[in-house]
Structures are given as C-alpha cells and as structure tokens.
Design an enzyme around this catalytic site. Structure first.
Site, PDB file in Angstrom:
ATOM      1  N   ASP A  19       0.718  -1.367  -0.024  1.00  0.00           N
ATOM      2  CA  ASP A  19       0.105   0.092  -0.109  1.00  0.00           C
ATOM      3  C   ASP A  19       0.991   1.356   0.106  1.00  0.00           C
ATOM      4  O   ASP A  19       1.855   1.273   0.655  1.00  0.00           O
ATOM      5  CB  ASP A  19      -0.801  -0.093   1.240  1.00  0.00           C
ATOM      6  CG  ASP A  19      -2.011   0.943   1.197  1.00  0.00           C
ATOM      7  OD1 ASP A  19      -2.696   1.135   0.090  1.00  0.00           O
ATOM      8  OD2 ASP A  19      -2.160   1.708   2.051  1.00  0.00           O
ATOM      9  N   GLU A  21       0.705  -0.178  -4.943  1.00  0.00           N
ATOM     10  CA  GLU A  21      -0.193   1.066  -5.248  1.00  0.00           C
ATOM     11  C   GLU A  21       0.499   2.337  -5.054  1.00  0.00           C
ATOM     12  O   GLU A  21       0.862   2.843  -4.020  1.00  0.00           O
ATOM     13  CB  GLU A  21      -1.258   0.774  -4.079  1.00  0.00           C
ATOM     14  CG  GLU A  21      -2.406   2.054  -4.538  1.00  0.00           C
ATOM     15  CD  GLU A  21      -2.734   2.978  -3.125  1.00  0.00           C
ATOM     16  OE1 GLU A  21      -3.969   3.251  -3.149  1.00  0.00           O
ATOM     17  OE2 GLU A  21      -1.885   3.195  -2.228  1.00  0.00           O
TER      18      GLU A  21
END
Length: 282
Positions: free
Chosen positions: A35, A65
């Site tokens: 993340d 991400e």
C-alpha cells in the site's frame, strides 16, 4: 497515518526483514499487495522484496499501489525499484472513469496511450475500481455502471497486464445500493476458457474498438468488441485455425452468428454502449 518508520535505519530494516519472513511462514501467502508505496523509500522495497524471494526461494508476486495518474512517476518508481514489483495501472483507471462519464467524447483508439499497460504491460496490474475509488471514499472516481462490463472485458480477456477484480464489483456494494457488475462472472469464465493465443488489436476507431485472440486450439479463441457510442461492426482476424467456424456472442448482447471466412476474418458486431465477446459455437 503519521506513524512513520525510519527506513534509513538499519535496525528498522532488519526488523522488517524478520517480520516479512515470519509473515510468509505463518500465513503461507505467495505474494504481496503493498500500500501507498510512493510514501516509502524505493530502495527499501527493492531490497526487501529481493530478500523475501531469496528466503522463500520462489518468485513471490508483488504489486504496489502508487496512486498517481502520471505515467512517468510510475515508470520512474519501477526503475528505482529495479522492476521487482508491478504497479496498479492508475492512469488506465482514470481513462475508464473519463470514458464512462464522457458521453462518447473520448477517442477509444487512444485508450492505452500514456498508460502502464500500453508502455510496460509486464509490470501493469489492471483494474476498473477498488476500495479507494468507490463512492464515499477519499479517492472517489467510480466508473459508471454501463461501462464496467466493457472495461472488465478488456482487462480480463486481453493478453496485456495482470487483471484485478474488485470485491465490490463482484459481490455488489449493498450499503450504496450498487449491484454486482453485469456479465462479470461470465467474463471471468471466458478468461479461463477462451482467452488464449496470439492477440490482434483493433484500436482504430473513435468509438468501436476491440481485439481477437487466436486461441490454442479451434475450440477456444475469441473476438471482443466494445463501443462507447453508437453500435457497429468491424472486420477482424480470428485466426486461420477458425476458417469456416461459426461464432456467437457469449454475452448474448448481439443476436445472430458470424461465420469466419477463408481468409480467417469475420465481420463482428457490437451494440451501442455495449460489449460483445464472440466465441466459437459449440
């Protein structure tokens, strides 16, 4: 949020290596979704992923991400991490979003321009929406319902990229009265049964674009067409192995049949604002 780790500190990095090995041993996962990687040192993830793969002696899949519509930033991060991880193709998501709200004003021929899929498909994880882009979230850019089957058809059935299906698209989002995406389960099955072989792209029209997959044998292969405007047809090469075969629309959006000619091509159709996936008739 705000609880930063000092990734220049050797003791911190060593502890994260220990944690990673413990996590792999405990959960038996075979990959990682990482993340908000743009907020962490690229050199740390470069070394950490290599260390985890060395420890498990296997090619653990990793996707990061990096939330930015700027392709150059994604490519720079891939370079800085020496290509150890894929990234979500955020620029492609934003194109899907603009097309779905654009009233046929988007040039579909340029769908993959300035996207990770179009420039480095080996490192592209394609997606339509996710938990951050759904209604009510900070990054809300939810693709319109009518276009979702088209977008999923493209990412699931093409050769380029590794597709990711959003839980909320598969099961629906009840608290927002959002139903599961139409045809999504069928498209996923078609990926497993028919999306094989050489791909021939036909991104050559403002509204109507698509591609074919020749398949591994006569029973598989497909021809996909989507349109964000009026319907129409396109002659596409299905493959010499399919000469004389009859194709039907597996989604049922276009009635009738298409017979593949002696030159391996067929004249495939699609309705306006719709998707058709033509496959060999059983």
């Amino acid at each position: 949020m705000g609880a930063d780790l000092d990734l220049d500190d050797e003791e911190v990095k060593a502890e994260l290596d220990r944690f990673g090995k413990w996590y792999l041993d405990t959960t038996k996962v075979d990959g990682f979704r990482l993340d908000a990687v743009k907020h962490m040192n690229a050199s740390f993830y470069r070394d950490w992923i290599k260390a985890m793969r060395t420890y498990k002696e296997k090619e653990l899949f990793a996707v990061g991400e990096y939330w930015s519509p700027d392709l150059n930033k994604l490519r720079e991060y891939i370079s800085r991490t020496e290509g150890v991880m894929s990234l979500f193709d955020v620029p492609l998501h934003f194109k899907f979003y603009r097309i779905s709200h654009g009233n046929a004003a988007f040039d579909m021929a340029k769908l993959f321009e300035n996207t990770l899929t179009g420039t480095d498909s080996w490192h592209a994880v394609t997606f339509v929406d996710n938990h951050d882009t759904q209604p009510g979230q900070a990054l809300e850019t939810f693709v319109s319902e009518w276009f979702k089957p088209l977008a999923y058809g493209i990412i699931l059935l093409q050769e380029k990229g590794i597709p990711c299906v959003f839980y909320g698209d598969y099961y629906g989002i009840p608290h927002n009265q959002i139903a599961p995406v139409k045809h999504l389960q069928t498209l996923m099955r078609l990926r497993a049964s028919h999306a094989y072989g050489m791909e021939h792209d036909y991104y050559d029209h403002w509204d109507i674009v698509g591609f074919t997959r020749e398949g591994k044998e006569a029973a598989d292969g497909l021809a996909l067409l989507v349109s964000d405007g009026p319907g129409g047809s396109k002659t596409m090469f299905a493959g010499n192995a399919h000469k004389g075969q009859t194709y039907i629309d597996a989604l049922g959006n276009c009635p009738g049949e298409v017979v593949i000619g002696a030159d391996g091509t067929g004249n495939f159709r699609v309705e306006g604002g719709s998707i058709s996936v033509w496959i060999p008739k059983e």
